[in-house]
Design an enzyme around this catalytic site. Structure first.
Site, PDB file in Angstrom:
ATOM      1  N   PHE A 151       0.850  -1.196   0.000  1.00  0.00           N
ATOM      2  CA  PHE A 151       0.000   0.000   0.000  1.00  0.00           C
ATOM      3  C   PHE A 151       0.878   1.235   0.000  1.00  0.00           C
ATOM      4  O   PHE A 151       1.729   1.388   0.872  1.00  0.00           O
ATOM      5  CB  PHE A 151      -0.934   0.023   1.215  1.00  0.00           C
ATOM      6  CG  PHE A 151      -1.873   1.195   1.190  1.00  0.00           C
ATOM      7  CD1 PHE A 151      -3.006   1.180   0.394  1.00  0.00           C
ATOM      8  CD2 PHE A 151      -1.601   2.337   1.931  1.00  0.00           C
ATOM      9  CE1 PHE A 151      -3.858   2.279   0.340  1.00  0.00           C
ATOM     10  CE2 PHE A 151      -2.445   3.446   1.881  1.00  0.00           C
ATOM     11  CZ  PHE A 151      -3.580   3.402   1.092  1.00  0.00           C
ATOM     12  N   ASP A 184       9.127   2.733   1.708  1.00  0.00           N
ATOM     13  CA  ASP A 184       7.928   3.468   2.106  1.00  0.00           C
ATOM     14  C   ASP A 184       7.802   3.320   3.614  1.00  0.00           C
ATOM     15  O   ASP A 184       7.376   2.283   4.117  1.00  0.00           O
ATOM     16  CB  ASP A 184       6.699   2.909   1.382  1.00  0.00           C
ATOM     17  CG  ASP A 184       5.416   3.635   1.786  1.00  0.00           C
ATOM     18  OD1 ASP A 184       5.432   4.344   2.813  1.00  0.00           O
ATOM     19  OD2 ASP A 184       4.399   3.472   1.080  1.00  0.00           O
ATOM     20  N   LYS A 243       2.313  10.316   7.948  1.00  0.00           N
ATOM     21  CA  LYS A 243       1.613   9.873   9.162  1.00  0.00           C
ATOM     22  C   LYS A 243       2.196  10.471  10.457  1.00  0.00           C
ATOM     23  O   LYS A 243       1.926  11.618  10.758  1.00  0.00           O
ATOM     24  CB  LYS A 243       1.546   8.338   9.202  1.00  0.00           C
ATOM     25  CG  LYS A 243       0.592   7.779   8.131  1.00  0.00           C
ATOM     26  CD  LYS A 243       0.097   6.377   8.436  1.00  0.00           C
ATOM     27  CE  LYS A 243      -1.069   6.012   7.538  1.00  0.00           C
ATOM     28  NZ  LYS A 243      -0.707   5.165   6.401  1.00  0.00           N
TER      29      LYS A 243
HETATM   30  C1  LIG Z   1      -0.959   5.434   4.969  1.00  0.00           C
HETATM   31  C2  LIG Z   1       0.073   4.991   4.024  1.00  0.00           C
HETATM   32  C3  LIG Z   1       0.292   5.655   2.804  1.00  0.00           C
HETATM   33  C4  LIG Z   1      -0.591   6.780   2.333  1.00  0.00           C
HETATM   34  O1  LIG Z   1      -0.509   7.906   3.140  1.00  0.00           O
HETATM   35  P1  LIG Z   1      -1.625   9.056   2.966  1.00  0.00           P
HETATM   36  O2  LIG Z   1      -1.179  10.115   3.930  1.00  0.00           O
HETATM   37  O3  LIG Z   1      -2.943   8.421   3.309  1.00  0.00           O
HETATM   38  O4  LIG Z   1      -1.580   9.493   1.565  1.00  0.00           O
HETATM   39  C5  LIG Z   1       1.333   5.236   2.005  1.00  0.00           C
HETATM   40  N1  LIG Z   1       2.123   4.210   2.363  1.00  0.00           N
HETATM   41  C6  LIG Z   1       1.948   3.546   3.527  1.00  0.00           C
HETATM   42  C7  LIG Z   1       2.872   2.442   3.873  1.00  0.00           C
HETATM   43  C8  LIG Z   1       0.911   3.907   4.394  1.00  0.00           C
HETATM   44  O5  LIG Z   1       0.726   3.222   5.513  1.00  0.00           O
END
Ligand SMILES: *Cc1c(COP(=O)(O)O)cnc(C)c1O
Length: 406
Positions: free
Chosen positions: A141, A226, A255
């Site tokens: 994700f 990520d 986040k």
């Molecule tokens: C939450 C998340 C995203 C997306 O972040 P947003 O602030 O919702 O755009 C991308 N990568 C990972 C691993 C995430 O947990």
């Protein structure tokens, strides 16, 4: 002086909001530390942390102080000008990590968007247009923009929006042989979550990340981590790559970085950063003084031995009790994760029912998260009080007992 506001309720959501979310039946209105109160005054313990965002809980005095101080000074100037909080934040991130350059934006998706665009631009400049392929992992994700859902590759997020971004392939997570078979000299980047967050809190193996690093070097591909969910203290290290001892070329953060104020960051080296020359990429709000002032305060508190050691100690506390509850009620096969990103894998009898556990916990005054239908996820504040952990897990046990009886 506050202006009288019109009363609103959960039912209003269905009247005035785009229906892409299905929020809980109650509306939180106030928080302090790891406690939240709803409109009726009911108190809940927060082990969800706004999906791994409220890294210092609610209304932390250092964050409230930083935000209010900046609010009285300067809110926004755009990137036509730089600003002091952004430069201080970049210095802090550069000093604390492998990175030599920072790019600020407003979300995790935007941080990844910048990371993917940078990787493609570097490959284009150095090797030509053929080298543009991105390898991601199955069930990853990376956000909800069209590029990031294309890289994430999960059909539930990416199908039905017309043509996707091409040149992206997906290999099974934690499978080095599969990555080895897929990577080629056309690969510009490999992107990995050190712990797959949304898809069930699945930590990478050390050998997998080490092997990915070696394969990327061999094929002149960039390694992107990520760390939107795993970064800023979540694993008990400032970033998860430090826990693993494997350094990426590009790292995305968001986040927890803002502790509840929207901000994202892409971190990289000077040699790569120089490919994003003036005008090649940008954002109006990115590096906004308010967001950066808060993120500075977040790092000042989180990046300390006390807080990071506390994360490791609190992990043990959560894990021991969750394993005990899982066994007693036949609820979990495994409690996994690192630091304060914890996933409880449901047994066959409860498979697909993470939402039921979420609902049962909420009835007992506890906020938890799902990570897919089969995993209950915990992503509390890194400074959650031990008394709150005990009380929250008591509530969780009551929820588990009622679930089993029902
Ligand atoms: C939450 C998340 C995203 C997306 O972040 P947003 O602030 O919702 O755009 C991308 N990568 C990972 C691993 C995430 O947990």
């Amino acid at each position: 002086m506050s202006v009288e506001q019109a009363p609103v309720q959960r039912a209003d959501f269905d009247q005035v909001m785009v229906p892409n979310y299905a929020p809980a039946a109650f509306i939180p209105v106030r928080g302090a530390g790891s406690r939240v109160w709803d409109q009726s005054g009911r108190e809940l313990i927060d082990f969800a942390g706004g999906i791994a965002v409220n890294v210092l809980g609610h209304a932390h005095p250092a964050l409230v102080g930083a935000l209010t101080e900046q609010a009285n000074k300067l809110w926004h100037v755009s990137n036509v000008f730089t600003n002091e909080p952004a430069l201080r934040l970049a210095h802090k991130l550069v000093d604390a990590t492998f990175a030599e350059r920072a790019f600020f934006c407003n979300s995790g998706a935007e941080a990844n968007e910048a990371a993917f665009k940078l990787a493609r631009r570097v490959a284009h400049d150095r090797f030509g247009p053929e080298k543009h392929e991105i390898i991601a992992t199955v069930n990853s994700f990376h956000g909800r923009t069209l590029f990031t859902v294309s890289v994430g590759g999960q059909p539930k997020y990416s199908d039905g929006f017309g043509p996707k971004i091409t040149g992206i392939s997906h290999v099974p997570y934690n499978d080095l042989e599969a990555l080895k078979a897929q990577i080629s000299d056309k690969t510009c980047a490999v992107v990995i979550e050190p712990i797959q967050g949304e898809s069930g809190v699945v930590p990478a193996d050390v050998a997998y990340l080490q092997g990915a690093r070696e394969l990327c070097d061999k094929h002149n591909a960039l390694l992107i981590f990520d760390e939107v969910q795993t970064g800023v203290g979540r694993t008990g290290e400032l970033f998860a790559y430090m826990h693993y001892g494997v350094t990426p070329d590009i790292l995305s953060s968001a986040k927890s970085l803002g502790g509840g104020f929207p901000i994202g960051a892409m971190l990289t080296t000077e040699a790569l950063a120089k490919h994003l020359t003036v005008g090649t990429h940008g954002t109006t709000y990115g590096g906004n003084p308010l967001a950066c002032a808060v993120a500075n305060a977040v790092l000042d508190v989180v990046n300390t031995p006390e807080v990071l050691a506390g994360v490791k100690a609190k992990h043990q506390k959560f894990k021991a009790r969750l394993e005990q509850i899982g066994e007693k009620y036949g609820l979990f096969t495994q409690v996994r994760g690192i630091g304060l990103l914890i996933g409880c894998v449901l047994t066959d009898a409860w498979k697909g029912k993470a939402k039921d556990v979420f609902n049962a916990a909420e009835k007992e005054g506890l906020m938890v998260l799902q990570a897919g239908p089969d995993v209950v996820r915990f992503a509390p504040s890194l400074v959650v009080e031990d008394a709150d952990i005990d009380e929250g897990l008591d509530r969780f046990e009551r929820a588990a007992a009622k679930l089993i009886q029902a």
